[in-house]
Design a protein around this motif. Structure first.
Motif, PDB file in Angstrom:
ATOM      1  N   LEU A  33      -9.803   6.032  -3.068  1.00  0.00           N
ATOM      2  CA  LEU A  33      -9.700   4.672  -3.585  1.00  0.00           C
ATOM      3  C   LEU A  33      -8.895   4.685  -4.876  1.00  0.00           C
ATOM      4  N   MET A  34      -7.789   3.956  -4.873  1.00  0.00           N
ATOM      5  CA  MET A  34      -6.912   3.869  -6.035  1.00  0.00           C
ATOM      6  C   MET A  34      -6.722   2.411  -6.407  1.00  0.00           C
ATOM      7  N   MET A  35      -6.444   2.201  -7.694  1.00  0.00           N
ATOM      8  CA  MET A  35      -6.202   0.852  -8.189  1.00  0.00           C
ATOM      9  C   MET A  35      -4.755   0.741  -8.648  1.00  0.00           C
ATOM     10  N   LYS A  36      -4.072  -0.281  -8.137  1.00  0.00           N
ATOM     11  CA  LYS A  36      -2.709  -0.574  -8.566  1.00  0.00           C
ATOM     12  C   LYS A  36      -2.804  -1.670  -9.625  1.00  0.00           C
ATOM     13  N   LYS A  37      -2.251  -1.382 -10.795  1.00  0.00           N
ATOM     14  CA  LYS A  37      -2.284  -2.334 -11.900  1.00  0.00           C
ATOM     15  C   LYS A  37      -0.866  -2.784 -12.221  1.00  0.00           C
TER      16      LYS A  37
ATOM     17  N   ILE B 293      -0.877   0.628 -22.225  1.00  0.00           N
ATOM     18  CA  ILE B 293       0.008   1.796 -22.332  1.00  0.00           C
ATOM     19  C   ILE B 293       1.327   1.554 -21.605  1.00  0.00           C
ATOM     20  N   PHE B 294       1.231   1.064 -20.363  1.00  0.00           N
ATOM     21  CA  PHE B 294       2.413   0.861 -19.529  1.00  0.00           C
ATOM     22  C   PHE B 294       2.677  -0.634 -19.372  1.00  0.00           C
ATOM     23  N   HIS B 295       3.934  -1.003 -19.421  1.00  0.00           N
ATOM     24  CA  HIS B 295       4.310  -2.401 -19.225  1.00  0.00           C
ATOM     25  C   HIS B 295       4.981  -2.573 -17.868  1.00  0.00           C
ATOM     26  N   PHE B 296       4.497  -1.801 -16.892  1.00  0.00           N
ATOM     27  CA  PHE B 296       5.035  -1.843 -15.540  1.00  0.00           C
ATOM     28  C   PHE B 296       3.922  -1.431 -14.584  1.00  0.00           C
ATOM     29  N   GLU B 297       4.178  -1.584 -13.288  1.00  0.00           N
ATOM     30  CA  GLU B 297       3.178  -1.281 -12.269  1.00  0.00           C
ATOM     31  C   GLU B 297       2.887   0.217 -12.197  1.00  0.00           C
ATOM     32  N   PHE B 298       1.606   0.563 -12.131  1.00  0.00           N
ATOM     33  CA  PHE B 298       1.209   1.956 -12.007  1.00  0.00           C
ATOM     34  C   PHE B 298      -0.129   2.041 -11.290  1.00  0.00           C
ATOM     35  N   TRP B 299      -0.515   3.260 -10.907  1.00  0.00           N
ATOM     36  CA  TRP B 299      -1.734   3.517 -10.144  1.00  0.00           C
ATOM     37  C   TRP B 299      -2.697   4.356 -10.966  1.00  0.00           C
ATOM     38  N   GLY B 300      -3.975   4.166 -10.722  1.00  0.00           N
ATOM     39  CA  GLY B 300      -4.998   4.963 -11.398  1.00  0.00           C
ATOM     40  C   GLY B 300      -6.291   4.952 -10.617  1.00  0.00           C
ATOM     41  N   GLY B 301      -7.279   5.610 -11.172  1.00  0.00           N
ATOM     42  CA  GLY B 301      -8.605   5.623 -10.574  1.00  0.00           C
ATOM     43  C   GLY B 301      -9.389   4.400 -11.019  1.00  0.00           C
ATOM     44  N   ILE B 302     -10.663   4.432 -10.728  1.00  0.00           N
ATOM     45  CA  ILE B 302     -11.556   3.349 -11.104  1.00  0.00           C
ATOM     46  C   ILE B 302     -12.202   3.742 -12.429  1.00  0.00           C
ATOM     47  N   GLY B 303     -12.130   2.885 -13.413  1.00  0.00           N
ATOM     48  CA  GLY B 303     -12.765   3.244 -14.674  1.00  0.00           C
ATOM     49  C   GLY B 303     -12.207   2.490 -15.847  1.00  0.00           C
TER      50      GLY B 303
ATOM     51  N   GLU C 240     -18.498   1.131 -14.214  1.00  0.00           N
ATOM     52  CA  GLU C 240     -17.124   0.719 -13.938  1.00  0.00           C
ATOM     53  C   GLU C 240     -16.874   0.587 -12.435  1.00  0.00           C
ATOM     54  N   ILE C 241     -17.407   1.523 -11.651  1.00  0.00           N
ATOM     55  CA  ILE C 241     -17.223   1.464 -10.196  1.00  0.00           C
ATOM     56  C   ILE C 241     -17.808   0.168  -9.644  1.00  0.00           C
ATOM     57  N   GLU C 242     -19.028  -0.150 -10.041  1.00  0.00           N
ATOM     58  CA  GLU C 242     -19.655  -1.364  -9.517  1.00  0.00           C
ATOM     59  C   GLU C 242     -18.916  -2.617  -9.994  1.00  0.00           C
ATOM     60  N   GLU C 243     -18.520  -2.640 -11.279  1.00  0.00           N
ATOM     61  CA  GLU C 243     -17.808  -3.807 -11.805  1.00  0.00           C
ATOM     62  C   GLU C 243     -16.462  -4.015 -11.116  1.00  0.00           C
ATOM     63  N   GLU C 244     -15.737  -2.926 -10.866  1.00  0.00           N
ATOM     64  CA  GLU C 244     -14.372  -3.042 -10.364  1.00  0.00           C
ATOM     65  C   GLU C 244     -14.265  -3.038  -8.846  1.00  0.00           C
TER      66      GLU C 244
ATOM     67  N   ASP D 188     -10.584  -7.950 -10.826  1.00  0.00           N
ATOM     68  CA  ASP D 188      -9.722  -8.571 -11.833  1.00  0.00           C
ATOM     69  C   ASP D 188      -8.841  -7.538 -12.529  1.00  0.00           C
ATOM     70  N   GLU D 189      -9.205  -6.263 -12.408  1.00  0.00           N
ATOM     71  CA  GLU D 189      -8.485  -5.182 -13.106  1.00  0.00           C
ATOM     72  C   GLU D 189      -7.192  -4.780 -12.404  1.00  0.00           C
ATOM     73  N   GLY D 190      -7.135  -4.997 -11.086  1.00  0.00           N
ATOM     74  CA  GLY D 190      -5.964  -4.603 -10.303  1.00  0.00           C
ATOM     75  C   GLY D 190      -6.285  -4.687  -8.824  1.00  0.00           C
ATOM     76  N   GLU D 191      -5.345  -4.243  -7.990  1.00  0.00           N
ATOM     77  CA  GLU D 191      -5.532  -4.272  -6.543  1.00  0.00           C
ATOM     78  C   GLU D 191      -6.056  -2.917  -6.067  1.00  0.00           C
ATOM     79  N   LEU D 192      -7.067  -2.947  -5.199  1.00  0.00           N
ATOM     80  CA  LEU D 192      -7.685  -1.724  -4.685  1.00  0.00           C
ATOM     81  C   LEU D 192      -7.105  -1.365  -3.324  1.00  0.00           C
ATOM     82  N   TYR D 193      -6.790  -0.079  -3.154  1.00  0.00           N
ATOM     83  CA  TYR D 193      -6.250   0.421  -1.897  1.00  0.00           C
ATOM     84  C   TYR D 193      -6.865   1.784  -1.586  1.00  0.00           C
ATOM     85  N   TRP D 194      -7.119   2.033  -0.310  1.00  0.00           N
ATOM     86  CA  TRP D 194      -7.524   3.355   0.153  1.00  0.00           C
ATOM     87  C   TRP D 194      -6.251   4.085   0.556  1.00  0.00           C
TER      88      TRP D 194
END
Length: 170
Positions: free
Chosen positions: A21-25, A30-40, A58-62, A106-112
């Motif tokens: 599970l990754m989040m696209k923000k 830090i970054f002013h462009f699209e990037f991927w990260g974990g949940i947290g 964080e997992i439950e909230e996001e 609300d933090e970003g889009e979630l993708y498996w």
């Protein structure tokens, strides 16, 4: 005297079969462009001694995934990085989920994402190198690894890994 601020964060990577599970923000502080990260995210003051609880929160909230839906949740890495005079300490957990049901965040889009596609995502250098390390090592050991961002002789960023051993009473 230069005062250094310390930022503590908890990040989780949840796995279901061969997907992570990754989040696209769209962007961050830090970054002013699209990037991927974990949940947290950042740890609350009452969580500073309990990064696992911060990670579960964080997992439950996001994602909506509850603690009971996660198994084999383990602290694998503690990452250290000096970023613009700020020391960032990040606790990185990996665990398995029983299902892939997530709610919009609300933090970003979630993708498996398939494990073999993770290296093609644009992540921070620290997270990219950590995911690479996790995927290339069996990681079934009880050890926690400390990773510090360094620059090698060619000025290329890399992580220096060290095992954090349990202390033995004498």
């Amino acid at each position: 005297m230069l005062e250094v601020e310390v930022r503590q964060m908890a990040t989780a990577f949840l796995i279901h079969q061969d997907r992570v599970l990754m989040m696209k923000k769209a962007k961050s502080k830090i970054f002013h462009f699209e990037f991927w990260g974990g949940i947290g995210g950042h740890m609350e003051p009452n969580e500073l001694n309990y990064p696992m609880e911060a990670s579960y929160r964080e997992i439950e909230e996001e994602t909506g995934i509850k603690k009971d839906d996660i198994k084999n949740f383990k602290l694998n890495y503690i990452l250290l990085e000096n970023n613009s005079g700020e020391i960032r300490q990040q606790y990185v957990y990996f665990g398995e989920t029983r299902h892939m049901n997530v709610r919009p965040s609300d933090e970003g889009e979630l993708y498996w994402i398939s494990k073999n596609e993770l290296s093609s995502l644009y992540t921070s250098k620290m997270i990219g190198l950590t995911l690479e390390h996790y995927l290339t090592h069996t990681n079934n050991t009880p050890n926690i690894l400390l990773g510090a961002m360094m620059t090698n002789n060619e000025s290329k960023p890399e992580i220096q890994w060290s095992i954090i051993n349990e202390t033995f009473g004498f």
